[in-house]
Design a protein around this motif. Structure first.
Motif, mmCIF file in Angstrom:
data_model
loop_
_atom_site.group_PDB
_atom_site.id
_atom_site.type_symbol
_atom_site.label_atom_id
_atom_site.label_comp_id
_atom_site.label_asym_id
_atom_site.label_seq_id
_atom_site.Cartn_x
_atom_site.Cartn_y
_atom_site.Cartn_z
ATOM 1 N N GLN A 107 -3.826 4.680 0.668
ATOM 2 C CA GLN A 107 -4.244 3.274 0.691
ATOM 3 C C GLN A 107 -3.986 2.679 2.076
ATOM 4 O O GLN A 107 -4.792 1.888 2.583
ATOM 5 C CB GLN A 107 -3.498 2.473 -0.375
ATOM 6 N N THR A 130 -7.158 -2.589 -2.374
ATOM 7 C CA THR A 130 -7.004 -1.966 -1.065
ATOM 8 C C THR A 130 -8.122 -2.394 -0.125
ATOM 9 O O THR A 130 -7.884 -2.643 1.068
ATOM 10 C CB THR A 130 -6.990 -0.438 -1.209
ATOM 11 N N LYS A 176 -8.704 0.459 -5.800
ATOM 12 C CA LYS A 176 -9.786 0.482 -4.812
ATOM 13 C C LYS A 176 -10.119 -0.925 -4.324
ATOM 14 O O LYS A 176 -10.227 -1.173 -3.114
ATOM 15 C CB LYS A 176 -11.041 1.137 -5.416
ATOM 16 N N PRO A 184 0.835 -1.211 0.000
ATOM 17 C CA PRO A 184 0.000 0.000 0.000
ATOM 18 C C PRO A 184 0.864 1.252 0.000
ATOM 19 O O PRO A 184 1.985 1.274 0.528
ATOM 20 C CB PRO A 184 -0.793 -0.125 1.304
ATOM 21 N N LEU A 241 -7.957 8.060 -2.879
ATOM 22 C CA LEU A 241 -6.739 7.321 -3.185
ATOM 23 C C LEU A 241 -5.848 8.126 -4.124
ATOM 24 O O LEU A 241 -6.340 8.968 -4.878
ATOM 25 C CB LEU A 241 -7.080 5.972 -3.832
ATOM 26 N N THR A 293 -6.792 2.631 -9.724
ATOM 27 C CA THR A 293 -6.048 3.159 -8.576
ATOM 28 C C THR A 293 -5.999 2.184 -7.404
ATOM 29 O O THR A 293 -5.455 2.531 -6.350
ATOM 30 C CB THR A 293 -6.644 4.499 -8.106
#
Length: 568
Positions: free
Chosen positions: A9, A33, A30, A5, A233, A28
């Motif tokens: 994140q 994470t 999502k 991460p 993010l 990105t």
């Protein structure tokens, strides 16, 4: 896959907020994470449970401790569910069995089948697809629109509510901005005390024409809940770390077609145009897909409608290009009971509903408000040529069964049945279903009757209709534009047609332009557009922008006689 991460994140993973709205653009991270946050949550609750058990043992107390927590990951998109499962494995690790991934419809169906038999939904009960409801003689069942209300009714029963509230300590919702009011209410009813992680991106809301969705209002509703916080993010894309395609996609979404990002993507060969002189563009798509596979790429092919996807799939199948249709779960699902009916007839059931089952499958492939002519002829027996083909099929089914069924022969007859009595539209989903039917036949003990086989195939049917969980089967996949959410591939190919309709929206297409953004950000390496002489105004400026870059346009050499420029 190793996940490290970065930036906010890490904040998502370590947050303990009761409601967490996570916003980020395409690629990105999502989903990844959120899965990492699920693992961190399960690890924490397991440690807490272990401490409580040790304390109880030291105190010599007999007390009922809570069961290990689970996390529910919901999406309304069937295709997104498959991608979530693909990505989650290496992140969730040993906690995989405690991360449950489902569509809204699929989870609602799970509630109904688990508790419905004792509370107003007795068996036999099935999911009633749109095609099945359209063909006369539909069995009892719940339509898609009835699934969530039925589940909500059951969740109002205290004992059932207590079960789910104790089962899930966290609920994650993917593509949250696309949830409608009913889905949002259902999400908050499943386990009211559970933490919520809501993943969204306003730029990817592309379902305005299909659902009553207000993405801004939905996110505002979530942030109004007690303790809710929002985390954005970092904008960098994991899907395309170079940022070339995401930057071009963002410019296209904002209708900035003179932006250098689009010119650079075209000049670098990352975004390319292939002109097609034909009425379909199938040959160009097939050639591009084969070229990508020679480079070891996975390929996603997009069309504007389900009908266009099916027709392209049939052309690819005829050309010998191995692929998978994505998103046509209704056709795949209804192929299974049709094939079951063929097995039942082969084994001596003269009353097997072959005609209706095949009519439902044909209807699932054609969509629309009315029964296709072929389905009507099948039900009425008014097409002599069709009746002759059906009679020959029935004879071959009985011959394959014989006194001692040859399951290999029977499977072969079933696999080729639709080609004999139907049309070529939808052959790929029939073939996909025939593989599952063949496997079910191999494992069935027909000496004890058909009950086990019937239950298995009908269960598979219901699961597929509400979002069956299956990993990527083939390296080439075809789908319509609105099935692209949550998907990614090394190479993407978009087939545009001159007669496409995108609603009544006018330039600058504030909603339609999100579709450009979503489609262009699915590719890890290369995005191709196969275009006619004149594309819809939604897409034409992008095509023109690529044309203006000398190396961005690619004329198909085999069909135009024009030399193909080299990409830089």
């Amino acid at each position: 896959m190793t996940y490290e991460p970065r930036g906010t994140q890490y904040d998502v993973i370590t947050s303990s907020a009761p409601v967490l709205v996570v916003r980020g653009g395409a690629g990105t991270g999502k989903t990844t994470t959120a899965v990492a946050a699920a693992r961190a949550y399960l690890e924490t609750t397991d440690r807490q449970l272990l401490v409580a058990r040790r304390a109880a043992a030291i105190a010599d107390q007999r007390t009922r401790l809570a069961a290990p927590q689970r996390v529910l990951f919901l999406s309304f998109s069937r295709t997104a569910v498959t991608q979530i499962i693909d990505r989650a494995g290496s992140i969730i690790g040993p906690y995989g069995p405690r991360l449950e991934v489902a569509t809204f419809d699929g989870f609602a169906w799970r509630i109904v089948t688990s508790f419905g038999p004792h509370h107003g939904y007795p068996p036999p009960l099935s999911v009633l697809s749109a095609a099945n409801a359209r063909v006369p003689g539909a069995p009892p069942g719940l339509t898609y629109d009835e699934l969530l209300p039925a589940a909500m009714k059951l969740l109002a029963i205290p004992r059932i509510a207590e079960h789910y509230n104790g089962r899930y300590g966290m609920i994650i919702c993917d593509e949250f901005q696309d949830t409608d009011a009913e889905e949002w209410a259902f999400l908050r009813t499943i386990a009211p005390s559970a933490r919520l992680i809501l993943l969204g991106d306003l730029h990817q809301c592309i379902y305005d024409g299909f659902k009553h969705v207000d993405p801004n209002a939905r996110i505002s509703d979530a942030l109004a809940l007690p303790g809710a916080i929002e985390i954005d993010l970092p904008p960098a894309s994991f899907r395309d770390p170079t940022g070339v395609l995401p930057a071009a996609a963002e410019a296209a979404r904002e209708r900035r077609f003179d932006d250098p990002a689009i010119a650079y993507a075209a000049e670098a060969g990352r975004l390319s145009i292939t002109r097609t002189p034909s009425a379909t563009g199938y040959a160009e798509v097939i050639d591009l897909a084969r070229e990508a596979r020679l480079q070891g790429h996975t390929v996603s092919i997009f069309t504007h409608t389900n009908a266009a996807t099916t027709e392209l799939s049939d052309a690819m199948r005829q050309a010998g290009l191995t692929h998978e249709q994505v998103g046509l779960t209704e056709a795949y699902g209804e192929a299974l009971p049709a094939q079951l009916a063929l097995i039942q007839y082969a084994l001596g059931d003269d009353a097997a509903p072959i005609r209706r089952a095949l009519a439902v499958y044909i209807t699932a492939n054609h969509r629309g408000k009315y029964l296709p002519a072929l389905a009507e002829q099948l039900l009425s027996g008014t097409n002599p040529q069709l009746e002759h083909a059906l009679s020959g099929l029935c004879q071959d089914l009985r011959a394959a069964a014989g006194s001692a069924p040859d399951l290999a022969d029977l499977s072969g007859v079933i696999a080729g049945a639709y080609r004999r009595v139907g049309t070529f539209r939808g052959q790929e989903t029939w073939t996909q279903a025939a593989e599952r039917t063949r496997n079910a036949l191999r494992g069935a003990n027909l000496d004890h009757g058909m009950a086990g086989l019937e239950a298995q195939l009908l269960r598979l049917r219901d699961e597929s209709l509400v979002g069956g969980l299956s990993p990527r089967r083939h390296s080439i996949q075809a789908m319509n534009l609105h099935q692209t959410k949550g998907r990614e591939a090394d190479t993407t190919i978009l087939l545009l047609r001159p007669d496409e309709w995108y609603g009544y929206e006018q330039d600058p297409y504030p909603n339609g332009s999100r579709l450009l953004y979503v489609v262009m950000t699915r590719a890890r390496q290369r995005a191709h557009l196969v275009v006619p002489s004149a594309a819809h105004p939604l897409w034409q400026p992008l095509v023109d922008a690529c044309d203006s870059s000398r190396t961005g346009t690619r004329l198909h050499p085999q069909r135009t006689g024009v030399a193909e420029p080299e990409f830089t």
